[in-house]
Design an enzyme around this catalytic site. Structure first.
Site, PDB file in Angstrom:
ATOM      1  N   LYS A 204      32.291  35.504  28.191  1.00  0.00           N
ATOM      2  CA  LYS A 204      31.778  36.880  28.245  1.00  0.00           C
ATOM      3  C   LYS A 204      32.175  37.552  26.933  1.00  0.00           C
ATOM      4  O   LYS A 204      32.829  38.591  26.905  1.00  0.00           O
ATOM      5  CB  LYS A 204      32.363  37.593  29.481  1.00  0.00           C
ATOM      6  CG  LYS A 204      31.745  38.940  29.802  1.00  0.00           C
ATOM      7  CD  LYS A 204      30.337  38.871  30.358  1.00  0.00           C
ATOM      8  CE  LYS A 204      29.762  40.269  30.532  1.00  0.00           C
ATOM      9  NZ  LYS A 204      28.322  40.256  30.879  1.00  0.00           N
TER      10      LYS A 204
ATOM     11  N   TYR B 113      44.373  34.176  36.674  1.00  0.00           N
ATOM     12  CA  TYR B 113      45.243  33.696  37.749  1.00  0.00           C
ATOM     13  C   TYR B 113      46.721  33.760  37.374  1.00  0.00           C
ATOM     14  O   TYR B 113      47.571  33.892  38.242  1.00  0.00           O
ATOM     15  CB  TYR B 113      44.897  32.241  38.115  1.00  0.00           C
ATOM     16  CG  TYR B 113      43.744  32.088  39.070  1.00  0.00           C
ATOM     17  CD1 TYR B 113      42.506  32.644  38.794  1.00  0.00           C
ATOM     18  CD2 TYR B 113      43.886  31.364  40.254  1.00  0.00           C
ATOM     19  CE1 TYR B 113      41.445  32.480  39.660  1.00  0.00           C
ATOM     20  CE2 TYR B 113      42.827  31.200  41.124  1.00  0.00           C
ATOM     21  CZ  TYR B 113      41.610  31.757  40.829  1.00  0.00           C
ATOM     22  OH  TYR B 113      40.566  31.589  41.694  1.00  0.00           O
TER      23      TYR B 113
ATOM     24  N   ASP C 191      35.998  29.220  39.023  1.00  0.00           N
ATOM     25  CA  ASP C 191      36.147  29.339  40.469  1.00  0.00           C
ATOM     26  C   ASP C 191      34.830  29.834  41.078  1.00  0.00           C
ATOM     27  O   ASP C 191      34.308  29.265  42.041  1.00  0.00           O
ATOM     28  CB  ASP C 191      37.291  30.309  40.784  1.00  0.00           C
ATOM     29  CG  ASP C 191      37.477  30.508  42.273  1.00  0.00           C
ATOM     30  OD1 ASP C 191      37.447  29.494  43.007  1.00  0.00           O
ATOM     31  OD2 ASP C 191      37.643  31.663  42.708  1.00  0.00           O
TER      32      ASP C 191
HETATM   33  C1  IPM Z   1      39.444  26.732  44.460  1.00  0.00           C
HETATM   34  C2  IPM Z   1      39.999  27.682  45.488  1.00  0.00           C
HETATM   35  C3  IPM Z   1      41.363  28.167  45.028  1.00  0.00           C
HETATM   36  C4  IPM Z   1      41.172  28.937  43.736  1.00  0.00           C
HETATM   37  C5  IPM Z   1      42.132  29.000  46.057  1.00  0.00           C
HETATM   38  C6  IPM Z   1      42.316  28.240  47.369  1.00  0.00           C
HETATM   39  C7  IPM Z   1      43.443  29.477  45.533  1.00  0.00           C
HETATM   40  O1  IPM Z   1      39.112  28.718  45.697  1.00  0.00           O
HETATM   41  O2  IPM Z   1      40.116  25.725  44.162  1.00  0.00           O
HETATM   42  O3  IPM Z   1      38.349  26.971  43.972  1.00  0.00           O
HETATM   43  O4  IPM Z   1      40.871  30.135  43.754  1.00  0.00           O
HETATM   44  O5  IPM Z   1      41.323  28.329  42.682  1.00  0.00           O
HETATM   45 MG    MG Z   2      37.219  28.497  44.693  1.00  0.00          MG
END
Ligand code: IPM
Ligand code: MG
Length: 361
Positions: free
Chosen positions: A190, A139, A247
């Site tokens: 992984k 991210y 996620d």
């Molecule tokens: C989560 C959501 C978020 C992420 C989005 C809304 C940016 O999917 O909190 O899991 O990807 O972290």
């Molecule tokens: Mg999410």
């Protein structure tokens, strides 16, 4: 005084957060000290102020002891000029407040086993917490971007980067949490393919040997973990993993609980010298634009997120448990919003669910 900032946000956020406030006010009346402030966020902010984030709001976000967040995401963002929407403010809050520990408790609410698409005897009794690293990995790694090649074609790049200190701090969060539970941590990575996870695993193993030998540590590759979550979810106590894996796995694990609508989360920063830490609490269901504005949304995920706030920010574990038990009893009585409806039985609206939990308190 502890100050809480409510950001209802997009989609169903403005419908569920009034229910959270009802519950929060009940705890205020019963001896839990905090102030509640509120700001428009997302599309609501755009409509009122022609900006997605006012400076005043951002200042309050930085100053708040904890944030109660509703949801982000709406088809209406498409109509906002590009230059106003460069930033994803939820990701920015996570990064700037350094909320690196994301706790996602996943349990089957007793009596709700039939709400899952998985068989009740598989999901019944599941009780785990997924600890997702929230400020690193794909991210936020660089280099990132979309670049032009010499031949005019394009390439997109994101980088999966972790340093040992980033791995150690999320590892500590998971091991410490396990001590208050069943003392078992499953590390998910992984490391059979990617160097970053070779470092990740080595770091977790060394940290465990050094500081947490009392905890049982196991390892799983992420692909196997996805399968194990739906094959035998009861095997897990605490799972620790990197940002993107967390996620994906948390949505997968959510189906074990029957509905995304029931699931809370806490995003926590480091503990400072005064013993305080920044925090953001949000349901994991997201903005659900398809049902927004119809009073159908399940406020339990957001209300249970407030329970996590009682536990992790306000240091009121008994009150947290009191609220969680109240939600359990309401669900066990068969009070259901549409997402967790039982065949042939009536459902309640968002505010009726909030009222039922309030009455139960
Ligand atoms: C989560 C959501 C978020 C992420 C989005 C809304 C940016 O999917 O909190 O899991 O990807 O972290
Ligand atoms: Mg999410």
């Amino acid at each position: 005084m502890f100050n809480l900032l409510v950001l209802p946000g997009d989609g169903i956020g403005p419908e569920i957060m009034p229910e959270v406030k009802k519950i929060a006010h009940w705890f205020q009346r019963h001896g839990v000290d905090f102030t509640l402030d509120e700001e428009l966020y997302g599309i609501a902010s755009w409509k009122a102020y022609k900006t997605l984030m006012r400076d005043e709001t951002w200042a309050k976000i930085l100053a708040a002891d904890a944030i109660l967040f509703g949801a982000t995401g709406s088809p209406e963002y498409a109509a906002i000029p590009r230059e106003y929407q460069r930033e994803d403010w939820l990701l920015r809050m996570r990064r700037e407040l350094d909320l690196f520990t994301n706790l996602r408790p996943i349990r089957t609410t007793p009596g709700m086993e039939d709400a899952s698409t998985l068989r009740p005897e598989i999901v019944g009794g599941t009780d785990m917490i997924l600890v997702r690293e929230l400020c690193g990995g794909l991210y936020f790694g660089s280099p990132r971007g979309i670049f032009e090649n010499a031949d005019g074609s394009r390439r997109g790049i994101n980088s999966l980067v972790y340093t040992t200190s980033e791995i150690e701090r999320i590892g500590r969060a998971a091991f410490a949490l396990a001590r208050s539970r069943k003392s078992r941590v499953c590390n998910v990575d992984k490391s059979n393919v990617l160097e970053v996870f070779m470092l990740w695993r080595d770091t977790i193993v060394a940290l465990h040997a050094r500081e947490y030998p009392d905890i049982e540590l196991t390892h799983m590759y992420v692909d196997n973990c996805a399968m194990q979550l739906v094959r035998a979810p009861r095997q897990f106590d605490v799972i620790v993993t990197e940002n993107l894996f967390g996620d994906i796995l948390s949505d997968c694990a959510a189906m074990v609980a029957g509905s995304l609508g029931m699931l809370p989360s806490a995003s926590l920063g480091a503990v400072d010298a005064k013993g305080r830490r920044k925090a953001l609490y949000e349901p994991i269901h997201g903005s659900a634009p398809d049902i927004a504005g119809k009073s159908l949304a399940n406020p339990c995920g957001a209300i249970l997120s407030f329970a996590l706030c009682l536990r992790y920010s306000l240091d009121r574990p008994d009150e947290a448990k009191h609220l969680e038990d109240a939600v359990d009893r309401v669900i066990a009585r068969g009070v259901r919003t549409l997402d967790i409806a039982q065949a042939g039985r009536a459902t309640v609206s968002t505010s009726q669910m909030g009222d039922a939990i309030l009455a139960e308190l």
